[in-house]
Motif scaffolding. Structure first.
Motif, PDB file in Angstrom:
ATOM      1  N   VAL A   1     -11.982   2.314  12.898  1.00 44.05           N
ATOM      2  CA  VAL A   1     -13.431   2.528  12.963  1.00 44.05           C
ATOM      3  C   VAL A   1     -14.144   1.203  13.220  1.00 44.05           C
ATOM      4  N   ILE A   2     -13.747   0.162  12.489  1.00 41.65           N
ATOM      5  CA  ILE A   2     -14.387  -1.147  12.653  1.00 41.65           C
ATOM      6  C   ILE A   2     -14.117  -1.711  14.046  1.00 41.65           C
ATOM      7  N   THR A   3     -12.882  -1.595  14.516  1.00 39.29           N
ATOM      8  CA  THR A   3     -12.526  -2.095  15.851  1.00 39.29           C
ATOM      9  C   THR A   3     -13.316  -1.368  16.932  1.00 39.29           C
TER      10      THR A   3
ATOM     11  N   LEU B   1       0.822  -1.206   0.000  1.00 38.19           N
ATOM     12  CA  LEU B   1       0.000   0.000   0.000  1.00 38.19           C
ATOM     13  C   LEU B   1       0.854   1.254   0.000  1.00 38.19           C
ATOM     14  N   SER B   2       0.368   2.279  -0.664  1.00 36.63           N
ATOM     15  CA  SER B   2       1.031   3.576  -0.581  1.00 36.63           C
ATOM     16  C   SER B   2       0.779   4.153   0.805  1.00 36.63           C
ATOM     17  N   ASP B   3       1.479   5.209   1.141  1.00 39.07           N
ATOM     18  CA  ASP B   3       1.296   5.832   2.464  1.00 39.07           C
ATOM     19  C   ASP B   3      -0.140   6.292   2.663  1.00 39.07           C
ATOM     20  N   GLY B   4      -0.747   6.862   1.645  1.00 39.83           N
ATOM     21  CA  GLY B   4      -2.128   7.329   1.741  1.00 39.83           C
ATOM     22  C   GLY B   4      -3.100   6.180   1.908  1.00 39.83           C
ATOM     23  N   ASP B   5      -2.864   5.108   1.128  1.00 35.36           N
ATOM     24  CA  ASP B   5      -3.728   3.932   1.236  1.00 35.36           C
ATOM     25  C   ASP B   5      -3.553   3.259   2.591  1.00 35.36           C
ATOM     26  N   ALA B   6      -2.322   3.204   3.084  1.00 35.39           N
ATOM     27  CA  ALA B   6      -2.065   2.585   4.394  1.00 35.39           C
ATOM     28  C   ALA B   6      -2.758   3.370   5.499  1.00 35.39           C
ATOM     29  N   ALA B   7      -2.716   4.696   5.411  1.00 33.99           N
ATOM     30  CA  ALA B   7      -3.390   5.526   6.412  1.00 33.99           C
ATOM     31  C   ALA B   7      -4.902   5.325   6.340  1.00 33.99           C
ATOM     32  N   HIS B   8      -5.432   5.239   5.127  1.00 34.26           N
ATOM     33  CA  HIS B   8      -6.869   5.009   4.949  1.00 34.26           C
ATOM     34  C   HIS B   8      -7.254   3.640   5.514  1.00 34.26           C
TER      35      HIS B   8
ATOM     36  N   GLY C   1     -19.880   4.972  11.181  1.00 36.22           N
ATOM     37  CA  GLY C   1     -18.548   4.569  10.789  1.00 36.22           C
ATOM     38  C   GLY C   1     -18.164   4.869   9.363  1.00 36.22           C
ATOM     39  N   LEU C   2     -18.228   3.858   8.534  1.00 35.27           N
ATOM     40  CA  LEU C   2     -17.680   3.947   7.198  1.00 35.27           C
ATOM     41  C   LEU C   2     -18.372   4.984   6.340  1.00 35.27           C
ATOM     42  N   LEU C   3     -19.668   5.195   6.525  1.00 35.04           N
ATOM     43  CA  LEU C   3     -20.378   6.191   5.739  1.00 35.04           C
ATOM     44  C   LEU C   3     -20.392   7.554   6.418  1.00 35.04           C
ATOM     45  N   GLY C   4     -20.340   7.558   7.731  1.00 33.45           N
ATOM     46  CA  GLY C   4     -20.451   8.808   8.472  1.00 33.45           C
ATOM     47  C   GLY C   4     -19.127   9.473   8.794  1.00 33.45           C
ATOM     48  N   GLY C   5     -18.021   8.804   8.579  1.00 27.76           N
ATOM     49  CA  GLY C   5     -16.728   9.428   8.776  1.00 27.76           C
ATOM     50  C   GLY C   5     -16.024   9.117  10.068  1.00 27.76           C
TER      51      GLY C   5
END
Length: 96
Positions: free
Chosen positions: A25-27, A11-18, A89-93
Motif C-alpha cells: 500500500v505504501i509503495t 513475524l508469524s505468517d499472519g503478521d508477515a502477510a499484514h 491506504g492504511l485507514l481505507g483498506g
C-alpha cells in the motif's frame, strides 16, 4: 562485522502477510505521488509550482535557494502521501 537480519524472520505468517500488504500500500501510494506530483518549476524568486497539481509553494524570499525549494517540494509530496495513506491506504483498506 555485520549482522544480517530479515525483517520477516520474527513475524508469524499472519503478521508477515499484514506487513507485506502494508508495504505494498505504501509503495503504491508513493508511486502515485511521484506520478501525480513529478517535479516543480520556479515561478518567481519566492515561489515554486508543482507541475502535477499546479499548487503554489512559497519559498522564503531571503532563503530562495534550490535546496529550500527542494525541501518545500518534498514537504508537498510528503503531505500528498500522507493524504493518500489516510484516505485510500492504511485507514481505507487499500489503493485502487
Amino acid at each position: 562485522m555485520s549482522i544480517d537480519v530479515e525483517i520477516g524472520s520474527g513475524l508469524s505468517d499472519g503478521d508477515a502477510a499484514h506487513f507485506a500488504a502494508k508495504t505494498e500500500v505504501i509503495t503504491t501510494a508513493m508511486q502515485r505521488v511521484q506520478e501525480n506530483h513529478p517535479a516543480y518549476s520556479w515561478v518567481w524568486t519566492d515561489e515554486i509550482r508543482c507541475r502535477g497539481c499546479n499548487a503554489s509553494l512559497d519559498i522564503p524570499r531571503i532563503a530562495s535557494t534550490k535546496a529550500n525549494a527542494d525541501r518545500a517540494f518534498e514537504a508537498h509530496q510528503s503531505a500528498q502521501l500522507d493524504y493518500l495513506l489516510g484516505v485510500d491506504g492504511l485507514l481505507g483498506g487499500g489503493l485502487p
